[in-house]
Enzyme design. Sequence first.
Site, PDB file in Angstrom:
ATOM      1  CG  HIS A  97      39.921  69.419  66.251  1.00 42.55           C
ATOM      2  ND1 HIS A  97      40.266  69.616  67.569  1.00 42.55           N
ATOM      3  CD2 HIS A  97      40.530  68.254  65.887  1.00 42.55           C
ATOM      4  CE1 HIS A  97      41.051  68.620  67.977  1.00 42.55           C
ATOM      5  NE2 HIS A  97      41.220  67.777  66.969  1.00 42.55           N
ATOM      6  CD  GLU A  98      39.903  66.149  62.661  1.00 45.41           C
ATOM      7  OE1 GLU A  98      41.088  65.930  62.345  1.00 45.41           O
ATOM      8  OE2 GLU A  98      39.374  65.653  63.670  1.00 45.41           O
ATOM      9  CG  HIS A 110      44.990  67.658  63.694  1.00 46.59           C
ATOM     10  ND1 HIS A 110      45.853  67.795  64.757  1.00 46.59           N
ATOM     11  CD2 HIS A 110      43.816  67.175  64.216  1.00 46.59           C
ATOM     12  CE1 HIS A 110      45.248  67.412  65.875  1.00 46.59           C
ATOM     13  NE2 HIS A 110      44.018  67.037  65.571  1.00 46.59           N
TER      14      HIS A 110
END
Length: 313
Positions: A230-231, A234
């Site tokens: 997920h990170e 980003h």
Amino acid sequence: MHGEQIPLLSFLVPLNAIALAIFPIRWLSRGVFQSRLSGWGSATKVSISIWHRCGISVSPEHAVEMEEGFQMLKKERSSLTNASVLTQTQTKPIVIDVYWHIVAADIKQSKGWVPEGQLTLQMQELNRGYSQVGVSFRHIHTEYIINTVAFHKMWNDSDIEYNLKAWRRKGGPAALNVYTMLFESSKWLGFATFPQQYTKNPVLDGVILDFRTLPGGKLKRYNLGRTLTHEVGHWLGLFHTFQGGCSEPGDYVSDTPPQRSATYGCPVYSDTCDGGGPDMIHNFMDYSDDICLTMFTPGQGERMFQLMSLYRM
């Protein structure tokens, strides 16, 4: 000057063929130093039942600003090459070098120490998630930073974060630096910087992650290693699937339906906005439990390629 600084005096001690980076103050058994910086204290432990996967929250106004800059740069680059900015790179897989910085309070696993085997499992999980969009990751280096203050405080103290990263960050804009620590008194599991932020502050670039989210970690429901997936989304330029709620343009990806808010748990079905289709609860850029997160869309893959090409390559 960024506040009270972490001492930059350090030692690099080989330990099981891994460089061990330490902040010196007190000698421990087996030749390991541990820092005791007066007046910094430690975070207070609290009971947390609901975790917010990510510490990133982008206002609609800031998202618009980031998108305008992205589109302007893409247009400028395309005009220089007389072609789409990604005509060539879209056909080639991207390989990203990864540097691990394990920030721990001690050499015990309960205190943040992460064995190489666990990092191997995390790298496998990361590559599995991104294989569907043509991105792969190569583990280059691991270092262990034994510092109680940074282990407990790095997530919410910009001075500690800046000083540690300024000292230890490796590589250029295309190098992924991952720092593990403890988000003890926070409901976050991690946070990351966006590609657009690199030029203004390259020191801070990277991902900070709660070490308990790595595969086999202590955070049930979030210990399959998908917080890092997920990170890194980003870090490669993606917003949350629920960015902007039900309002256009949402997350600026055409094949992710609008979504009013983050998903928690692993529901069978959710549709929080009229029209556009059901919420993408299995998307890595939502907040669902790890077991529920399994996919990126082709549109997200294209956006990551574009942002990587413009800002990180």
